[in-house]
Design an enzyme around this catalytic site. Structure first.
Site, short mmCIF file in Angstrom:
data_model
loop_
_atom_site.label_atom_id
_atom_site.label_comp_id
_atom_site.label_asym_id
_atom_site.label_seq_id
_atom_site.Cartn_x
_atom_site.Cartn_y
_atom_site.Cartn_z
N GLU A 190 0.86 -1.20 -0.01
CA GLU A 190 -0.08 -0.06 0.00
C GLU A 190 0.92 1.24 0.13
O GLU A 190 0.69 2.26 1.00
CB GLU A 190 -1.06 0.10 1.18
N GLU B 15 -5.66 -8.10 -1.39
CA GLU B 15 -6.39 -7.98 0.22
C GLU B 15 -7.77 -7.67 -0.22
O GLU B 15 -8.32 -6.56 -1.06
CB GLU B 15 -5.63 -6.90 0.77
C1 BG6 Z 1 -4.55 -3.15 4.70
C2 BG6 Z 1 -3.12 -3.65 5.32
O1 BG6 Z 1 -4.13 -1.80 5.11
O2 BG6 Z 1 -5.63 -3.52 5.59
C3 BG6 Z 1 -3.09 -4.90 6.07
O3 BG6 Z 1 -2.22 -3.89 4.34
C4 BG6 Z 1 -4.40 -4.50 7.18
O4 BG6 Z 1 -1.76 -4.89 6.74
C5 BG6 Z 1 -5.46 -4.54 6.21
O5 BG6 Z 1 -4.00 -5.52 8.13
C6 BG6 Z 1 -6.54 -4.74 7.06
O6 BG6 Z 1 -6.62 -3.54 8.11
P1 BG6 Z 1 -7.06 -4.13 9.67
O7 BG6 Z 1 -6.84 -2.64 10.17
O8 BG6 Z 1 -8.23 -4.26 9.84
O9 BG6 Z 1 -6.07 -4.92 10.10
#
Ligand code: BG6
Length: 478
Positions: free
Chosen positions: A176, A377
């Protein structure tokens, strides 16, 4: 015929600091997340400049993947994973970031992890730096603000590229990267937080430092790509971005222009540099109006031109809205924030669920770049509870994922060259934004709680069996 290509990379995604634990084992040094305490949606996680013995640091144990990777990867294999997105913990290899020689025990750990993936025919997709900057580089150089960090990163890349050349083909230089355009990005990514102690959400908004840091990250990424091209032409290296699609809150042209400016700098700027090899035209005015001056050296533009990536990758969780007016109703979002969309519902953490936004985004990305795209993701952070039969019946998660996969398939029908999908947190791990375990994403439940209790045992959730079927049928049975 299935909509998705036969070699579609189905899998799951993680990051070292959120799952490995063993934060000081076998020579590992501290990284920024190791200096972050646990929190929750109400009580923000804090950054500290030293370890306070009375506070809880969730990355220190996380879910102990360091000692349990074999069982965990076996579970991924049981689901039929073709691909496992993981990151290498930079401080396992170079504990403070500045050493000349790598730490052999750290390298040996990833030898074992990759051998295990290979055993099951799982293709690793490796993020080289996933929100895990060595804390030593923060102390010495204010993170990526220091141009010296480029060489530290390249030394690290050369070591891991040389070592894992035969077992890893797909790489992402930075997780990111566009988070660096936001204040929180200073903690997560650019590491421009020397001396800062306090809630991560209160980190000072020092844009000049962050954008200078981003310039150095662009150069580092481009030089890593160049090294790989020269030595390992079979590698595929991607740019990885937060895709938080933003819509104008209203059709008022003021909102439309505000949205365009927002998307330019927050959504496209970094990938424009990494995919097209140059700073985009709109940065000139933005830098001028915000008093940002990027210090460049001779030859920098050439480095960027020569180090463009092979594919575009993104996280996608949600969309939001932008308005030119005084913000109403508070800001929502995963790092990149906006105002709520009245047509969407949100998760318990206020992330607005918008499967069609994924189709829209994939089309926008592909129209802009025409290179392969991967969603690395996506997922629903939720409070899970085991029911009487001992299982987590996470039908809400299945519903979220199903609706997003449907829209991914629509995008492929639209003509987008989508090569893979690795939903986030395929096993429950520590949340990046809040530092809590309670926000779970996994297909696999981990018996671990925010008060430190739990025996770390693993259980298959209902979504585990659902996702297995999805992979088995290449996304035809949802
Ligand atoms: C993304 C990141 O922004 O979102 C991850 O690359 C992160 O590292 C994921 O875990 C989900 O966010 P969160 O804050 O719910 O863990």
């Amino acid at each position: 015929m299935a909509v998705l290509r036969d070699d579609f990379l189905w899998g799951g995604a993680t990051a070292a600091n959120q799952l490995e634990g063993a934060w000081d084992v076998d020579g590992k040094g501290p990284s920024v997340p190791d200096m972050c305490t646990g929190g929750s949606i109400k009580d923000p996680k804090c950054v500290t400049t030293s370890i306070h013995p009375d506070r809880r640091y969730p990355s220190h144990e996380a879910i102990d993947f360091y000692h349990r990777y074999e069982d965990d990867i076996a579970l991924f294999a049981e689901m039929g994973f073709k691909c496992f997105r993981m990151s290498i913990n930079w401080t396992r290899i170079f504990p403070s970031g500045t050493e000349e020689e790598p730490n052999e025990k750290g390298l040996a750990f990833y030898d074992r992890v990759f051998a295990c993936c290979k055993k099951y025919g799982i293709e690793p997709l490796v993020t080289i730096s996933h929100y895990e900057l060595p804390y030593g580089l923060v102390e010495k150089y204010n993170g990526w603000e220091g141009r010296e960090v480029i060489e530290c990163f390249l030394r690290y890349c050369r070591v891991i590229f040389d070592r894992y050349q035969n077992v890893v083909k797909y790489w992402l230089t930075f997780n990111e990267i566009n988070s660096g355009t936001t204040p929180l990005g200073a903690v997560l990514s650019t590491g421009t937080i020397r001396g800062f102690e306090g809630p991560a959400s209160m980190v000072p908004d020092r844009r000049q430092e962050r954008f200078q840091a981003l310039h150095h990250m662009f150069l580092a990424s481009a030089l890593a790509v160049r090294y790989a091209r020269d030595h390992y032409p079979h590698f595929r290296i991607g740019s990885m971005n937060i895709m938080t699609t933003a819509y104008p809150l209203t059709p008022n042209p003021d909102d439309v222009i505000a949205t365009q400016l927002h998307n330019n700098m927050m959504i496209w700027f970094c990938s424009d540099v990494q995919v097209r090899g140059a700073y985009p035209f709109y940065t000139g005015r933005f830098f001028e109006e915000n008093g940002i001056v990027i210090k460049k050296e001779e030859g920098d533009d050439e480095i960027l031109r020569q180090g463009t990536v092979d594919f575009y990758a993104c996280s996608y969780y949600m969309s939001n809205c932008i308005t030119a007016k005084e913000e109403r109703g508070g800001r929502v979002g995963n790092i990149i924030k906006g105002v709520p969309n009245p047509y969407l519902q949100a998760s318990d953490w206020g992330w607005q669920i918008d499967p069609q936004g994924l189709r829209y985004s994939l089309n926008e990305i592909y129209a802009r770049y025409q290179i392969p795209v991967m969603v690395v993701e996506n997922g629903l952070g939720a409070y899970d509870a085991r029911e009487e039969d001992g299982m987590v019946h996470d039908t809400y998660r299945i519903d979220y994922l199903r609706r997003h996969i449907e829209q991914m398939k629509e995008a492929v029908r639209d003509g987008v060259d989508l090569i893979g999908y690795t939903p986030w947190g395929c096993i429950d791990i520590v949340s990046a934004s809040t530092g809590e375990m309670a926000k779970r994403y996994g297909f696999i439940y981990v018996n671990k709680f925010d008060d430190g209790s739990g025996d770390l045992s693993r259980e298959r959730k209902e979504s585990f069996y659902w996702y297995k079927k999805v992979i088995e049928t290449n996304g035809e049975v949802l």
